[in-house]
Design an enzyme around this catalytic site. Structure first.
Site, mmCIF file in Angstrom:
data_model
loop_
_atom_site.group_PDB
_atom_site.id
_atom_site.type_symbol
_atom_site.label_atom_id
_atom_site.label_comp_id
_atom_site.label_asym_id
_atom_site.label_seq_id
_atom_site.Cartn_x
_atom_site.Cartn_y
_atom_site.Cartn_z
ATOM 1 N N HIS A 124 0.824 -1.228 0.000
ATOM 2 C CA HIS A 124 0.000 0.000 0.000
ATOM 3 C C HIS A 124 0.851 1.269 0.000
ATOM 4 C CE1 HIS A 124 -3.586 -2.339 0.451
ATOM 5 N NE2 HIS A 124 -3.264 -2.800 1.639
ATOM 6 N N ASP A 160 -2.712 -10.609 -2.563
ATOM 7 C CA ASP A 160 -3.205 -10.167 -1.255
ATOM 8 C C ASP A 160 -4.693 -9.818 -1.388
ATOM 9 O OD1 ASP A 160 -1.951 -8.857 1.507
ATOM 10 O OD2 ASP A 160 -3.747 -7.808 0.810
ATOM 11 N N HIS A 162 -6.269 -7.403 -0.295
ATOM 12 C CA HIS A 162 -6.470 -5.970 -0.542
ATOM 13 C C HIS A 162 -5.791 -5.567 -1.859
ATOM 14 C CE1 HIS A 162 -6.624 -6.524 3.874
ATOM 15 N NE2 HIS A 162 -7.619 -5.654 3.793
ATOM 16 N N ASP A 247 -4.154 -12.895 3.528
ATOM 17 C CA ASP A 247 -5.419 -12.519 4.167
ATOM 18 C C ASP A 247 -6.634 -12.948 3.340
ATOM 19 O OD1 ASP A 247 -4.495 -10.693 2.316
ATOM 20 O OD2 ASP A 247 -4.635 -8.959 3.642
HETATM 21 ZN ZN LIG Z 1 -4.020 -7.342 2.713
#
Ligand SMILES: [Zn+2]
Length: 358
Positions: A124, A160, A162, A247
């Site tokens: 991120h 991931d 996200h 995740d």
């Molecule tokens: Zn993540």
């Protein structure tokens, strides 16, 4: 395959707050499990060196690096999820350097592939600011290092849960880096729509595949078959880099996906096959998220490493006591995923021959 694991006990020292999901037990439990399974008899443990300032400045702005270094001495904050604990700058340098160490070990032929099992995570982090538990973008710093060493076509696969918004932004105009992200939508950070395709020279080299909550092993493998494998073969990467967030596991407390440890192992097995077919086996995986410290990370990390090392995957399975959670988390989302894949193919058929009329 000869596989390297880049790890250092200092990766356990980073802590934002004792209750923060991105905490030291994520790797501590994994290490216990890997030792118990005797995995270090089968792979090479590699010590990381910290990233140099030059490596970091190939991705991040001087202003941000200076800000991070200054507040790392006294403590501070980037956003509500991302504190700046004292000493984080040096720890982030060791994480980014761990990714470079993994790439160097592969490029030098010391190992065939490598897993950088680092903290804090990176995907991120943007050039000018960290975010979402991330300070320095480990993946981007490694890829820029590879580019300086003459690698012209690099595939980044970010699985991931996200969206890898930081990595996407860094390579958005770069036609030498194909960025493919699979992620849950809706979910933080709210980006990663299929029509985000890259810009300028980079148009067509960003592929976003959003997935609904409840997505499980079968649908992930469908994305491999219908998007990742054909596009990778057309792109012909010289190096494959994986942002290996964990995740997506069905016990993860921050997300709603339903991937199993076996599913992770199978995804990595396929990625390794692709690397053997396309780029002499050159592949590095970098740990990103994954917050189910007891029920997932020890088993998903084991599955990923076993697949990278070409070990028998039949013994990779979920601990019995958590299987009940899979039954309520997994949903019948096959049609929804199919629809999303059709959208991705329609948008990207302008750029990729393999996605036309399929
Ligand atoms: Zn993540």
């Amino acid at each position: 395959m000869r596989t390297g694991i880049v790890y250092h006990p200092k990766y356990l020292e980073h802590e934002q707050t004792p209750t923060h999901p991105e905490r030291r037990e994520r790797l501590a439990y994994t290490m216990d499990q890997l030792i118990e399974e005797g995995i270090f008899d089968r792979v090479k443990l590699i010590d990381p060196s910290p990233a140099s300032l030059e490596d970091v400045l190939a991705v991040h702005t001087e202003e941000y690096v200076e800000f991070l270094r200054r507040y790392s001495k006294i403590g501070g904050m980037i956003d509500w999820d991302t504190n700046i604990p004292v000493g984080v700058f040096e720890r982030a340098l060791l994480a980014a350097g761990g990714a470079i160490t993994a790439a160097r070990a592969v490029v030098d032929g010391e190992v065939d592939n490598a897993f950088a099992m680092v903290r804090p995570p990176g995907h991120h982090a943007k050039p000018y600011i960290g975010a979402g538990f991330c300070y320095l973008n480990n993946m981007a710093i490694m890829v820029r290092w590879l580019q300086r060493r003459g690698f012209d076509r690099i595939l980044i696969l970010d699985w991931d849960a996200h969206h890898g918004d930081g990595t996407q932004e860094i390579f958005y105009e770069d036609d030498g880096v194909l960025f493919i992200s699979l992620h849950q939508m809706p979910l933080y950070p709210g980006t990663g729509y299929p029509d985000e395709v890259g810009r300028g020279r980079g148009e067509g080299y960003t592929i976003n595949v959003p997935l609904p909550p409840g997505t499980g092993d079968e649908e992930y493998l469908m994305v491999f078959e219908e998007i990742i494998e054909p596009v990778a073969k057309e792109f012909r990467p010289e190096f494959i880099a994986i942002s290996a967030g964990q995740d997506n596991h069905y016990t993860d407390p921050l997300t709603g996906l339903a991937l199993t440890a076996k599913g992770y192992a199978e995804m990595m097995r396929r990625a390794v096959e692709l690397s053997k077919e396309l780029c002499g086996g050159r592949l590095v995986a970098i740990l990103e998220g994954g917050y189910s410290v007891e029920a997932a990370l020890p088993y998903t990390n084991l599955g990923i490493i076993a697949a990278m090392a070409g070990l028998d995957l039949s013994y990779i399975r979920e601990p019995e006591i958590y299987l009940g959670e899979l039954r309520w988390r997994k949903k019948d989302v096959r049609d929804k995923v199919k629809k999303n894949l059709e959208t991705v193919k329609r948008i990207h058929s302008r750029y990729w021959n393999c996605l036309r009329d399929s």
